[in-house]
Design a protein around this motif. Structure first.
Motif, mmCIF file in Angstrom:
data_model
loop_
_atom_site.group_PDB
_atom_site.id
_atom_site.type_symbol
_atom_site.label_atom_id
_atom_site.label_comp_id
_atom_site.label_asym_id
_atom_site.label_seq_id
_atom_site.Cartn_x
_atom_site.Cartn_y
_atom_site.Cartn_z
ATOM 1 N N ARG A 34 0.808 -1.225 0.000
ATOM 2 C CA ARG A 34 0.000 0.000 0.000
ATOM 3 C C ARG A 34 0.842 1.277 0.000
ATOM 4 N NH1 ARG A 34 -5.155 -1.488 3.985
ATOM 5 N NH2 ARG A 34 -6.046 -3.084 2.600
ATOM 6 N N VAL A 50 -3.884 6.804 4.803
ATOM 7 C CA VAL A 50 -4.089 6.197 3.485
ATOM 8 C C VAL A 50 -4.162 4.680 3.560
ATOM 9 C CG1 VAL A 50 -3.023 5.869 1.198
ATOM 10 C CG2 VAL A 50 -3.021 8.135 2.268
ATOM 11 N N CYS A 51 -3.364 4.073 4.434
ATOM 12 C CA CYS A 51 -3.167 2.622 4.376
ATOM 13 C C CYS A 51 -3.938 1.823 5.425
ATOM 14 C CB CYS A 51 -1.680 2.293 4.509
ATOM 15 S SG CYS A 51 -0.659 3.035 3.224
ATOM 16 N N GLU A 110 -7.908 -3.152 -4.655
ATOM 17 C CA GLU A 110 -7.004 -2.570 -3.664
ATOM 18 C C GLU A 110 -6.242 -1.373 -4.254
ATOM 19 O OE1 GLU A 110 -3.934 -3.968 -0.196
ATOM 20 O OE2 GLU A 110 -3.767 -5.006 -2.109
ATOM 21 N N THR A 113 -8.540 1.639 -4.528
ATOM 22 C CA THR A 113 -8.869 2.126 -3.188
ATOM 23 C C THR A 113 -7.726 2.941 -2.613
ATOM 24 O OG1 THR A 113 -10.337 0.264 -2.745
ATOM 25 C CG2 THR A 113 -9.467 1.447 -0.834
ATOM 26 N N GLN A 114 -6.499 2.424 -2.752
ATOM 27 C CA GLN A 114 -5.344 3.136 -2.196
ATOM 28 C C GLN A 114 -5.081 4.437 -2.945
ATOM 29 O OE1 GLN A 114 -5.569 0.974 0.654
ATOM 30 N NE2 GLN A 114 -3.783 2.297 0.737
ATOM 31 N N ARG A 117 -7.675 6.961 -1.785
ATOM 32 C CA ARG A 117 -7.402 7.441 -0.429
ATOM 33 C C ARG A 117 -6.176 8.365 -0.418
ATOM 34 N NH1 ARG A 117 -8.074 2.706 3.987
ATOM 35 N NH2 ARG A 117 -7.836 4.533 5.312
ATOM 36 N N HIS A 118 -5.197 8.060 -1.237
ATOM 37 C CA HIS A 118 -4.017 8.919 -1.390
ATOM 38 C C HIS A 118 -4.444 10.290 -1.912
ATOM 39 C CE1 HIS A 118 -0.538 10.515 -3.703
ATOM 40 N NE2 HIS A 118 0.207 9.928 -2.791
#
Length: 503
Positions: A34, A50-51, A110, A113-114, A117-118
């Motif tokens: 991540r 973020v993770c 994944e 999503t990451q 979020r970043h």
């Protein structure tokens, strides 16, 4: 990281990273994958936001990160704030694992999503930083955004790939002040151009307004004043549509600034009066000192130097109370210019030195260059031509490197004057010719308060070489390319003088 056709050394390296990855616990593997979305490292705060999630709980996050450090897959660096990084080879491997893992049954999406979020984390960081860059905490937040510049760029690339234009506009909107203060003018143009190109009929008007505003300020720094006026006019219309009084006042201020640079002082004064009224009626405290200062500049350009001083003094008191070092630097620069004009050279140098110090602490490039230009003019008035050449040359080089057109003209005109008084007539006149063409191109005439010193220097050269030779050299200068202008500005001239203090 590698393929079957890679060199033996690369295959060995990949095998070593494979071996290290296989030995990781599940929590470590998740975090290892991540954090690869970060472009230039991360802080504990950013990585946790973020993770960490239900799969990698916050309670396990820090322990997993420290174990990755112990296993040399992540490095810890010092500085103002502890940061964590990966070697690029390892980050590429981790990113590959993130891409491949998202296709598995256990962790679909994944990667998306990451990345999302970043983007969200760094957009919120930009929005928070914008508020701090207007007052207390300017230096710390400027440095924080500078450290995260690659991550901001990465977040923008993700946003530009999304179907909704709002994502990119929301991110770039708050970044205008940061980009200008740090001299990232080329990046700013690129970012705003790409974000604004995605706008459509459904675009969030407030995000669009802030992007227009930032893009207009970048255009101003580049010397494209017509484009700046257009963009700030569009920003004003959008801010009025959403009834954002802060934005309305800021847009009026920006338009007044552009009109000032263009020499339209009556229009500029009308606009700045509107900006002041809007700011005061709506308690836009952060903008008041900037607007008062600009009002003072307009009065100076109209020849009313004494009337400008109370405006600047009120502005300085407000800026100090707000902790706004950037605006304090601007005001001290302007007051120094007034004192220099009136022959109070010691007082002028004190004010300009304080302004320069504040600008250098903030790494505010445009203010640094403006102060170097004003110091060059001050030394000219004192007859210290080597000092004038030294500071004006430094400012001219910096302005050229940053493509700040108006500041190239402002610094270059005093560099040329200093060279003229030192007998380098050909170089001086060619540089003046290039600056005349530049000023015509960007629509920024010579500041009236500078005209007497400029005309004095020009008259000196004409007397020395004759009007005909002067005209020939001026015409040659008008046709110079950017590289030729750079050569004129950058050639060795005078050794640094002892009476110049630069941090």
């Amino acid at each position: 990281v590698g393929t079957r056709t890679a060199l033996p050394r690369q295959q060995t390296l990949r095998a070593l990273i494979d071996w290290s990855y296989d030995l990781l616990s599940e929590d470590e593997k998740i975090l290892f994958r991540r954090v690869s979305v970060f472009a230039s490292g991360w802080t504990i705060e950013s990585a946790e936001e973020v993770c960490a999630d239900e799969v990698l709980p916050r309670a396990k996050f820090l322990e997993a990160l420290l174990r990755l450090v112990d296993k040399s897959l992540v490095a810890r660096t010092g500085g103002a704030e502890t940061r964590y990084t990966m070697l690029e080879t390892i980050r590429e491997y981790a990113y590959e694992k993130l891409v491949l893992h998202q296709n598995g049954v256990e962790a679909a999406n994944e990667l998306e999503t990451q990345q999302a979020r970043h983007y969200e984390y760094f957009t919120r960081l930009a929005e928070t930083a914008e508020l701090h860059l207007r007052g207390k905490g300017q230096i710390e937040w400027g440095e924080r955004l500078e450290a995260e510049h690659p991550n901001l760029s990465t977040a923008l690339q993700w946003a530009l790939a999304q179907p909704n234009a709002d994502d990119a506009l929301r991110l770039v909107g708050p970044l205008g002040l940061y980009l200008i203060q740090r001299g990232r003018i080329s990046d700013g143009q690129d970012w705003y151009d790409k974000a604004l190109a995605k706008r459509d009929a459904n675009t969030n008007v407030h995000y669009l307004a802030k992007a227009y505003s930032g893009a207009g300020s970048i255009a101003r720094e580049q010397g494209d004043l017509s484009k700046a006026v257009s963009l700030h006019s569009q920003a004003l219309a959008c801010f009025e549509q959403v009834r954002d009084n802060d934005g309305i006042a800021l847009s009026l201020h920006n338009l007044a600034q552009q009109r000032t640079w263009q020499g339209n002082y009556d229009e500029a004064e009308a606009l700045i009066q509107q900006a002041l009224t809007t700011a005061r009626e709506n308690n836009v405290q952060w903008l008041l000192p900037r607007t008062l200062s600009l009002f003072g500049v307009i009065l100076i350009r109209k020849g009313d130097y004494r009337a400008a001083i109370p405006q600047h003094e009120e502005a300085l008191a407000l800026a100090r109370a707000n902790g706004d070092s950037n605006t304090m630097s601007v005001i001290l620069h302007n007051l120094g210019g007034i004192e220099s004009l009136e022959g109070n050279f010691t007082r002028a140098l004190t004010l300009l030195s304080e302004s320069l110090h504040l600008a250098q602490v903030q790494q505010a490039l445009s203010l640094i260059i403006a102060n170097l230009a004003e110091q060059g003019l001050l030394y000219l008035r004192q007859g210290d031509y080597p000092a004038a050449v030294e500071v004006a040359q430094r400012g001219s080089k910096m302005a050229l490197d940053a493509s700040m057109q108006e500041l190239i003209a402002r610094s270059g005109q005093w560099l040329a004057a200093g060279l003229a008084y030192m007998g380098q007539f050909e170089r001086a006149v060619k540089l003046w010719g290039a600056i005349l063409t530049l000023r015509e191109k960007i629509g920024a005439p010579l500041d009236p308060m500078d005209s007497a010193e400029y005309e004095k220097a020009v008259a000196h050269v004409r007397e020395q070489i004759g009007a005909e030779r002067f005209a020939e050299l001026l015409a040659q200068g008008r046709g110079l390319s950017t590289d030729q202008i750079r050569e004129l500005i950058s050639s060795e001239t005078i050794r640094a003088t002892e009476n110049i203090t630069l941090i």
